[in-house]
Design an enzyme around this catalytic site. Structure first.
Site, PDB file in Angstrom:
ATOM      1  CG  ASP A 270      -0.225  -0.018   2.544  1.00  0.00           C
ATOM      2  OD1 ASP A 270       0.813  -0.714   2.657  1.00  0.00           O
ATOM      3  OD2 ASP A 270      -0.675   0.666   3.490  1.00  0.00           O
TER       4      ASP A 270
ATOM      5  CD  GLU B 257       4.420   0.611   6.831  1.00  0.00           C
ATOM      6  OE1 GLU B 257       5.251   1.013   7.678  1.00  0.00           O
ATOM      7  OE2 GLU B 257       3.996   1.336   5.908  1.00  0.00           O
TER       8      GLU B 257
END
Length: 377
Positions: free
Chosen positions: A80, A138
């Site tokens: 991400d 994350e």
């Protein structure tokens, strides 16, 4: 990828970067997972894919066999980014390449997988088994994946994290932790003119709490407490009945984390008629350098020099990563093994092209050499 070249590696990085994957776009993150899965299947990795939950993408693990059996290496990356779709695109200019997530951390992901592809194409294998674990969330603290990361870490000899190198090429041997607390004060509403005395201000009570908590900041200790969000009241002519705040702190060790926790849980009541509620938010535990981490660093630094781009040194990083979770468990963790560049979380996020070839070679050498009797393993 039989032959490693800067041009070939830049193409590999671009393929990752051009799949846009903001954390809140599970479909986009899963397209990155599809890409990574295809690459890993191409080198014979056994794939495990856990469907996403709570609106996040999937967790992907690709297990690559080593020449030796037993607990191996956990290679951590995240898929991400913080950039919403269409924010900006990939471009290469001079000695740099730009793009969403290219520095944090798709460039590192691409190099790590390319290193494994290179070994495979040459008929070589890592010495120890390597579990490539790609995380979907994350950038928001890994809420849906922390438990899986910790469980995997405990099955491995060491963790390697391809977050970007810091400060011009330093590897990360420790990270400060991040602590969050949600604070709510509940008072009593009243007309701020005619019946002011009957009100009990939740905002005023929160102001006392803010001053008390921020007073814990100790810059020489790298202990920073910040109340960055405060929301209270509903109308200027009303004594505010509720106030909410978020306390965000950088905690270099468990001692500061405990100090903050004790202070939050013991916030004094300044107005007997105003109640305070506190609850912990998402955080990351600190991890400190150990002799095992020092041995990993020394070995990686030796290989980096052999591969033509020496490490700029070691550092303790203020920002968090999934390495916080593995390091805090006592699993030897070397972080910051990814690209050299800058501009994280901005539209000028970039990598320096000079790092792609030597850093990928270094990762391949790490996979080939780490094992029993090397670097304290």
């Amino acid at each position: 990828m039989r032959d490693l070249t800067t041009e070939g590696l830049l193409d590999a990085v671009r393929a990752w970067v051009e799949i846009e994957s903001p954390t809140n776009d599970a479909a986009g993150v899963n397209r990155v997972a599809d890409h990574a899965e295809g690459l890993l299947r191409g080198i014979g990795a056994a794939i495990e894919r856990t469907p996403g939950r709570d609106g996040y993408g999937d967790i992907l693990i690709g297990r690559v066999q080593g020449t030796e059996d037993g607990p191996g290496l956990l290679l951590l990356g995240h898929m991400d980014t913080v950039h919403q779709r269409g924010t900006f695109g990939f471009r290469a200019e001079g000695e740099r390449a730009y793009g969403p997530g290219i520095y944090d951390m798709k460039g590192g992901n691409a190099m790590a997988v390319a290193a494994l592809q290179h070994l495979h194409a040459q008929g070589r294998r890592p010495r120890l088994p390597v579990s490539v674990m790609m995380i979907p969330d994350e950038e928001v603290g890994s809420p849906s994946s922390r438990a899986a990361i910790e469980a995997e870490a405990l099955r491995h000899r060491a963790a390697l994290v391809v977050e970007p190198s810091g400060e011009g090429g330093k590897f990360t041997v420790a990270r400060h932790g991040i602590a969050r607390w949600h604070i709510r004060t509940i008072g009593r509403p009243a007309h701020a003119g005619a019946y002011h005395a009957e009100g009990r201000s939740a905002v005023r009570e929160m102001a006392h709490h803010i001053l008390a908590l921020e007073a814990l900041t100790d810059h020489p200790r790298n202990f920073f407490v910040n109340i960055g969000i405060v929301q209270g009241g509903t109308h200027e002519n009303m004594v505010p009945a509720e106030c909410n705040a978020i306390c965000y702190a950088l905690v270099p060790t468990a001692a500061e984390e405990a100090e903050l926790r004790a202070a939050v849980q013991a916030l004094p009541r300044h107005d007997a008629d105003v109640r305070t509620e506190v609850s912990p938010g998402l955080g990351r535990p600190p991890f400190v350098k150990t002799p095992a981490i020092q041995a990993l660093y020394d070995h990686a630094a030796m290989l980096a020099a052999e591969c033509g781009l020496p490490s700029a040194g070691e550092r303790v990083a203020g920002g968090g990563s999934d390495g916080n979770f593995t390091g805090a468990l006592g699993v030897p963790t070397l972080d910051g093994l990814g690209v050299i560049g800058g501009g994280p979380h901005t539209r000028e996020e970039y990598v320096e092209l000079r790092c792609l070839l030597p850093r990928t070679r270094m990762l391949a050498r790490l996979f080939e050499t780490l094992g029993a009797g090397v670097a304290g393993l």
